[in-house]
Design an enzyme around this catalytic site. Structure first.
Site, PDB file in Angstrom:
ATOM      1  N   LYS A 242      -0.827  91.188  27.753  1.00 14.11           N
ATOM      2  CA  LYS A 242      -0.759  89.751  28.055  1.00 14.11           C
ATOM      3  C   LYS A 242      -0.426  89.018  26.771  1.00 14.11           C
ATOM      4  O   LYS A 242      -0.724  89.503  25.684  1.00 14.11           O
ATOM      5  CB  LYS A 242      -2.117  89.261  28.573  1.00 14.11           C
ATOM      6  CG  LYS A 242      -2.036  87.960  29.338  1.00 14.11           C
ATOM      7  CD  LYS A 242      -1.707  88.198  30.789  1.00 14.11           C
ATOM      8  CE  LYS A 242      -1.368  86.925  31.517  1.00 14.11           C
ATOM      9  NZ  LYS A 242      -1.259  87.167  32.978  1.00 14.11           N
TER      10      LYS A 242
ATOM     11  N   ASP B  66       3.426  83.281  33.555  1.00 15.97           N
ATOM     12  CA  ASP B  66       2.038  82.984  33.930  1.00 15.97           C
ATOM     13  C   ASP B  66       1.966  81.452  33.861  1.00 15.97           C
ATOM     14  O   ASP B  66       3.012  80.788  33.974  1.00 15.97           O
ATOM     15  CB  ASP B  66       1.049  83.672  32.962  1.00 15.97           C
ATOM     16  CG  ASP B  66      -0.387  83.682  33.484  1.00 15.97           C
ATOM     17  OD1 ASP B  66      -0.735  84.562  34.281  1.00 15.97           O
ATOM     18  OD2 ASP B  66      -1.178  82.787  33.111  1.00 15.97           O
TER      19      ASP B  66
HETATM   20  P1  NDP Z   1       1.740  77.417  37.099  1.00 14.32           P
HETATM   21  O1  NDP Z   1       1.877  76.967  35.699  1.00 14.32           O
HETATM   22  O2  NDP Z   1       2.937  77.496  37.958  1.00 14.32           O
HETATM   23  O3  NDP Z   1       0.674  76.524  37.863  1.00 14.32           O
HETATM   24  C1  NDP Z   1      -0.619  76.395  37.379  1.00 14.32           C
HETATM   25  C2  NDP Z   1      -1.356  75.426  38.271  1.00 14.32           C
HETATM   26  O4  NDP Z   1      -2.744  75.449  37.947  1.00 14.32           O
HETATM   27  C3  NDP Z   1      -0.894  73.993  38.092  1.00 14.32           C
HETATM   28  O5  NDP Z   1      -1.078  73.266  39.261  1.00 14.32           O
HETATM   29  C4  NDP Z   1      -1.843  73.512  36.990  1.00 14.32           C
HETATM   30  O6  NDP Z   1      -2.035  72.104  36.962  1.00 14.32           O
HETATM   31  C5  NDP Z   1      -3.125  74.186  37.410  1.00 14.32           C
HETATM   32  N1  NDP Z   1      -3.985  74.370  36.245  1.00 14.32           N
HETATM   33  C6  NDP Z   1      -3.716  75.088  35.131  1.00 14.32           C
HETATM   34  N2  NDP Z   1      -4.726  74.989  34.268  1.00 14.32           N
HETATM   35  C7  NDP Z   1      -5.636  74.210  34.844  1.00 14.32           C
HETATM   36  C8  NDP Z   1      -6.904  73.740  34.443  1.00 14.32           C
HETATM   37  N3  NDP Z   1      -7.421  74.084  33.254  1.00 14.32           N
HETATM   38  N4  NDP Z   1      -7.589  72.941  35.295  1.00 14.32           N
HETATM   39  C9  NDP Z   1      -7.063  72.606  36.474  1.00 14.32           C
HETATM   40  N5  NDP Z   1      -5.854  73.025  36.924  1.00 14.32           N
HETATM   41  C10 NDP Z   1      -5.168  73.809  36.104  1.00 14.32           C
HETATM   42  O7  NDP Z   1       1.019  78.849  37.001  1.00 14.32           O
HETATM   43  P2  NDP Z   1       0.920  79.982  38.108  1.00 14.32           P
HETATM   44  O8  NDP Z   1       0.890  79.392  39.456  1.00 14.32           O
HETATM   45  O9  NDP Z   1       1.911  81.019  37.766  1.00 14.32           O
HETATM   46  O10 NDP Z   1      -0.514  80.610  37.766  1.00 14.32           O
HETATM   47  C11 NDP Z   1      -1.702  80.187  38.431  1.00 14.32           C
HETATM   48  C12 NDP Z   1      -2.768  81.252  38.269  1.00 14.32           C
HETATM   49  O11 NDP Z   1      -2.325  82.471  38.869  1.00 14.32           O
HETATM   50  C13 NDP Z   1      -3.134  81.612  36.831  1.00 14.32           C
HETATM   51  O12 NDP Z   1      -4.511  81.916  36.769  1.00 14.32           O
HETATM   52  C14 NDP Z   1      -2.328  82.870  36.572  1.00 14.32           C
HETATM   53  O13 NDP Z   1      -2.905  83.662  35.576  1.00 14.32           O
HETATM   54  C15 NDP Z   1      -2.422  83.528  37.933  1.00 14.32           C
HETATM   55  N6  NDP Z   1      -1.384  84.519  38.246  1.00 14.32           N
HETATM   56  C16 NDP Z   1      -0.077  84.209  38.192  1.00 14.32           C
HETATM   57  C17 NDP Z   1       0.875  85.144  38.524  1.00 14.32           C
HETATM   58  C18 NDP Z   1       2.340  84.825  38.559  1.00 14.32           C
HETATM   59  O14 NDP Z   1       3.106  85.695  38.971  1.00 14.32           O
HETATM   60  N7  NDP Z   1       2.767  83.640  38.187  1.00 14.32           N
HETATM   61  C19 NDP Z   1       0.494  86.515  38.911  1.00 14.32           C
HETATM   62  C20 NDP Z   1      -0.926  86.715  39.011  1.00 14.32           C
HETATM   63  C21 NDP Z   1      -1.811  85.746  38.664  1.00 14.32           C
HETATM   64  P3  NDP Z   1      -1.256  71.245  35.826  1.00 14.32           P
HETATM   65  O15 NDP Z   1       0.181  71.297  36.205  1.00 14.32           O
HETATM   66  O16 NDP Z   1      -1.858  69.894  35.916  1.00 14.32           O
HETATM   67  O17 NDP Z   1      -1.536  71.928  34.527  1.00 14.32           O
HETATM   68  O1  2IT Z   2      -1.407  87.759  35.898  1.00 15.00           O
HETATM   69  C1  2IT Z   2      -0.380  88.357  36.273  1.00 15.00           C
HETATM   70  O2  2IT Z   2      -0.420  89.410  36.898  1.00 15.00           O
HETATM   71  C2  2IT Z   2       0.922  87.743  35.969  1.00 15.00           C
HETATM   72  N1  2IT Z   2       0.959  86.662  35.393  1.00 15.00           N
HETATM   73  C3  2IT Z   2       2.187  88.449  36.327  1.00 15.00           C
HETATM   74  C4  2IT Z   2       2.509  89.510  35.311  1.00 15.00           C
HETATM   75  C5  2IT Z   2       3.844  90.185  35.463  1.00 15.00           C
HETATM   76  O3  2IT Z   2       4.161  90.968  34.575  1.00 15.00           O
HETATM   77  O4  2IT Z   2       4.564  89.967  36.445  1.00 15.00           O
END
Ligand code: NDP
Ligand code: 2IT
Length: 444
Positions: free
Chosen positions: A125, A165
């Site tokens: 990561k 992420d």
């Molecule tokens: P994005 O940046 O697309 O979206 C993040 C969302 O979460 C936004 O709405 C953001 O709001 C909100 N957010 C972030 N930090 C905070 C906080 N401290 N308090 C409140 N809201 C918050 O990210 P993703 O959708 O890609 O990721 C979301 C989650 O999913 C994370 O935990 C990530 O690790 C996990 N994840 C993502 C994967 C992926 O493929 N993208 C895979 C597996 C897990 P704002 O815009 O206001 O910051």
């Molecule tokens: O938390 C996660 O699994 C991710 N942000 C996706 C990682 C990846 O390599 O696709």
């Protein structure tokens, strides 16, 4: 003190001021006790000590120039945690809260998540405390180019393959890939989540949210139930939240709430996702605008209140520790039956305990959100094979992977005498493959 307790105590002593890392390690190590007891050879081999120590931690300076001409400096990180079963694989997070503790907790989780996918990917990561919010495209590009100017020497399609992420989506991956290609003069699958015009995979954008709904659908199905007619609350409004919402709606659920870091929206009629996508994906705006555009919807400042909305299924899809004990208790009181984690570690240890004690079907992040990285591994397969699979092909593989994960974690929990405890099941099933590989490799 048991072996597990010793390793955990030393980890806390030797890595002070890393609360998120301690939290993830506590959850994982305590559930591994029955496996370690069944394998006394692990202690002599120092297996757990090695498992919780990253193979390599890279920290670097990221200088860039803002639009006013001023030089800014951020911290960059890449934690290459474990490569026993494949090249390091895991996302990059750009968010002001990023620090070593957060990257290490995410890296540790990623090892077991990646193992659960059944695909050959190790755990890593990275990220930065850079905040893309409010920055111009040129500023984001300048930052990404500087970040990659250091990172490129540590990664490669068979070494370490980063992805997105929080704060890292298609735009950022494009800038990062462009700089890697320019420095190395290689057009290879060194990042996943790439655009479709330069080697990306169909379904990668939707994968985490879709996968989350597929695994939840399987949990419902084995209980003779489905998403149809269910009320769903989803936190976040980014990549994972949006595509979880889309798939849940397509299966007949009513998603009534979403949030961003400023506050939440509630729409009793069901969220209009095209409006959310326009606000978030096109305009990079705030979720508050939804209530200005959709009649009958309301906006409430602050995030926590979202968990007071009664629902059958809660899908936390924003960030770590967004559901604490109190929020878990309110969800339970209001009748929640399923909680599946789209975000990484969104529930505190106390919240998980509340769900489990009250018979809520709780699907932990490393199983529930594994669809994103699984599809990344499918993107890697397509890159190395110089192939391109159709949407239907990738989606079918993703669904199959999520259904398999569900049954693997269910069976692992059952085998060790903890039926229905999917935290135990996920940690054990993920760990066994990594432990086997590490034992086979000798002392490395
Ligand atoms: P994005 O940046 O697309 O979206 C993040 C969302 O979460 C936004 O709405 C953001 O709001 C909100 N957010 C972030 N930090 C905070 C906080 N401290 N308090 C409140 N809201 C918050 O990210 P993703 O959708 O890609 O990721 C979301 C989650 O999913 C994370 O935990 C990530 O690790 C996990 N994840 C993502 C994967 C992926 O493929 N993208 C895979 C597996 C897990 P704002 O815009 O206001 O910051
Ligand atoms: O938390 C996660 O699994 C991710 N942000 C996706 C990682 C990846 O390599 O696709």
């Amino acid at each position: 003190m048991s072996y597990v307790e010793q390793v955990l105590a030393n980890l806390k002593k030797n890595n002070p001021n890393e609360p998120e890392f301690h939290q993830a390690a506590t959850e994982i190590l305590t559930t591994l006790a029955p496996v370690v007891e069944a394998h006394p050879e692990y202690e002599k081999a120092g297996l757990l000590e090695r498992f919780v120590e990253p193979e390599r931690v890279i920290m670097f300076r990221v200088p860039w120039v803002d639009d006013s001409g001023k030089v800014r400096v951020n911290k960059g990180y890449r934690v290459q945690f474990n490569s026993a079963i494949g090249p390091y694989k895991g996302g990059l997070r750009f968010h002001p809260s990023v620090n070593l503790s957060i990257i290490k907790f995410l890296g540790l989780e990623q090892i077991l998540k990646n193992s659960l996918t059944g695909l050959p990917i190790g755990g890593g990561k990275g990220g930065s405390d850079f905040d893309p919010k409010g920055k111009s495209d040129r500023e984001v590009m300048a930052f990404c180019q500087s970040f990659m100017t250091e990172l490129y020497r540590h990664i490669g399609p068979d070494t370490d393959v980063p992805a997105g992420d929080i704060g890292v989506g298609g735009r950022e991956i494009g800038f990062l890939f462009g700089q890697y290609k320019r420095i190395r003069d290689e057009h290879v699958g060194v990042l996943t989540g790439r655009g479709l015009s330069y080697g990306g995979s169909l379904v990668r954008t939707e994968a985490t949210g879709y996968g989350l709904v597929y695994i939840t659908e399987e949990a419902l199905k084995v209980r003779g139930d489905s998403f149809k007619g269910k009320t769903v609350v989803i936190s976040g409004s980014g990549n994972v939240a949006i595509y979880a919402c889309q798939k849940a709606q397509s299966l007949g659920a009513k998603v009534v709430a979403l949030y961003d870091s400023n506050g939440y929206i509630y729409d009793a009629e069901g969220i209009k996702l095209d409006v959310v996508k326009d606000i978030k994906e096109v305009k990079r705006g705030r979720i508050k605008e939804y209530a200005e555009r959709v009649k009958g919807a309301k906006y409430v400042e602050g995030c926590k209140g979202i968990w007071t909305i009664p629902c059958d299924i809660a899908l936390p899809c924003a960030t770590q520790n967004e559901i604490d004990k109190q929020s878990a208790e309110i969800l339970v009181k209001n009748g929640v039956k399923y909680v599946a984690e789209g975000a990484n570690m969104p529930s505190t240890l106390e919240a998980i305990e509340v769900f489990q004690k009250n018979g809520v079907v709780f699907l932990p992040a490393k199983a529930a959100n594994a669809g994103g990285v699984a599809t990344s591994a499918l993107e890697m397969a397509q890159s190395s094979g110089r192939m391109f699979w159709s949407f239907e092909e990738v989606d079918a593989k993703l669904k199959n992977i999520m259904v398999n994960i569900y049954h693997n974690i269910e069976n692992a929990a059952k085998d060790y005498g903890y039926e229905g405890n999917y935290v135990m099941g996920a940690n054990i099933a993920g760990f066994i493959k990594v432990a086997d590989a590490m034992m086979a490799h000798g002392v490395v």
